[in-house]
Design an enzyme around this catalytic site. Structure first.
Site, mmCIF file in Angstrom:
data_model
loop_
_atom_site.group_PDB
_atom_site.id
_atom_site.type_symbol
_atom_site.label_atom_id
_atom_site.label_comp_id
_atom_site.label_asym_id
_atom_site.label_seq_id
_atom_site.Cartn_x
_atom_site.Cartn_y
_atom_site.Cartn_z
ATOM 1 C CD GLU A 27 24.534 -32.175 -59.881
ATOM 2 O OE1 GLU A 27 25.531 -32.716 -59.843
ATOM 3 O OE2 GLU A 27 23.729 -32.154 -60.593
ATOM 4 C CD1 TRP A 28 29.658 -26.746 -55.816
ATOM 5 C CD2 TRP A 28 28.375 -24.771 -56.102
ATOM 6 N NE1 TRP A 28 30.446 -25.965 -56.266
ATOM 7 C CE2 TRP A 28 29.826 -24.543 -56.140
ATOM 8 C CE3 TRP A 28 27.618 -23.699 -56.202
ATOM 9 C CZ2 TRP A 28 30.488 -23.324 -56.253
ATOM 10 C CZ3 TRP A 28 28.092 -22.556 -56.268
ATOM 11 C CH2 TRP A 28 29.411 -22.387 -56.407
ATOM 12 C CB ILE A 29 27.955 -27.567 -61.560
ATOM 13 C CG1 ILE A 29 26.464 -28.180 -61.721
ATOM 14 C CG2 ILE A 29 28.956 -28.228 -62.591
ATOM 15 C CD1 ILE A 29 26.541 -29.853 -61.396
ATOM 16 C CG ASP A 61 19.488 -16.906 -72.779
ATOM 17 O OD1 ASP A 61 20.291 -16.332 -73.315
ATOM 18 O OD2 ASP A 61 19.291 -16.632 -71.634
#
Length: 288
Positions: A92-94, A195
């Site tokens: 998904e593009w955030i 991380d």
């Protein structure tokens, strides 16, 4: 980028509409990253021509583990593949603008994620930190996992490459042999990002924070917190909000460098001896 690979990723995700935009995205140093736009949606595509086996599987699995805690948000994974030469993950593009509350929401969300517990420490599958393999397993206590899976994995890589030798090697071996002197044996196994540095969270719609690129595991939550302080990227609002939900234990200040050692060893193995003095400083602190 190879438009065929973008088309293949979108096809597997169920989007067969025309691709209108393929645009490189600046960011991490490991993968090639692109913004894709079609009639049906906007996507973030990462690819790597020679990633290790299971590389994007580990990322997809880690995002799903965090999603299932119902705490901090993560991008949706549409599809991924780990075939040699054509490895990719489609997400998904955030996109969004940070608000005054964004870092408070981040601290609250991470604290709530850390309140998701399991009985055993570690993880059931191998993961990666950067491109370095992270050998995992499930352990009854955190000390054994941290010593054997985290530190020893990096120790072996450093010995093989010659980055850990001589006095540094002696101190590493002494530290691992005496680990129980510093780390509490009775630690809850929290869901950890693994991380958690400043480049692995982004702002989404309405200023909501999202975490990305996990190396997920279960263990002492202070291990995640220690890495937030290695390179910065987290404000005082983040820590205040975290402590309102899940106060930090007193022992954290004594063992923080010991947890940061893992990430310093990772950077030593990835980038060379520019990190050697930082590794040696921590080793000297605990072993003399």
């Amino acid at each position: 980028m190879d438009k065929r690979l973008a088309g293949q990723a979108l096809y597997h995700a169920g989007d067969r509409s025309p691709i209108h935009v393929i645009q490189p995205v600046q960011g991490g140093s490991i993968n090639r990253s692109f913004y894709l736009e079609t009639d049906e949606g906007r996507y973030f595509l990462k690819s790597h021509p020679s990633s290790p086996e299971g590389f994007f599987h580990a990322e997809a699995q880690g995002l799903q583990v965090i999603r299932e805690t119902n705490t901090i948000q993560v991008p949706e994974v549409f599809t991924y593949a780990d075939q040699p030469g054509e490895a990719f993950i489609l997400l998904e593009w955030i996109e969004g603008n940070a608000s005054e509350q964004t870092e408070r929401l981040l601290g609250k969300g991470i604290a709530e994620m850390h309140q998701s517990h399991t009985r055993l420490h570690g993880f059931h599958d191998h993961t990666f930190i950067g491109l370095l393999p992270q050998q995992n397993g499930l352990y009854e206590n955190w000390v054994d996992y941290y010593k054997r899976s985290k530190l020893y994995t990096q120790y072996e890589l450093g010995v093989q490459s010659g980055k850990i030798s001589g006095r540094r090697r002696e101190r590493m071996e002494k530290l691992m042999a005496e680990m129980e002197r510093w780390i509490p044996l009775e630690v809850q196994a929290s869901c950890l990002h693994g991380d958690l540095w400043g480049g692995n969270w982004i702002t989404g719609p309405d200023g909501a924070p999202f975490v990305i690129d996990p190396s997920v595991l279960y263990g002492d939550r202070h291990f995640d917190l220690a890495f937030t302080e290695v390179f910065g990227g987290f404000s005082s609002d983040f820590y205040r909000a975290y402590e309102e939900v899940f106060p930090i234990e007193d022992y954290y200040h004594d063992i923080k460098p010991l947890y940061q050692l893992y990430y310093l060893l990772v950077h030593l193995n990835l980038f060379g001896d520019s990190y050697g003095s930082s590794v040696d400083t921590v080793l000297k602190r605990y072993t003399g």
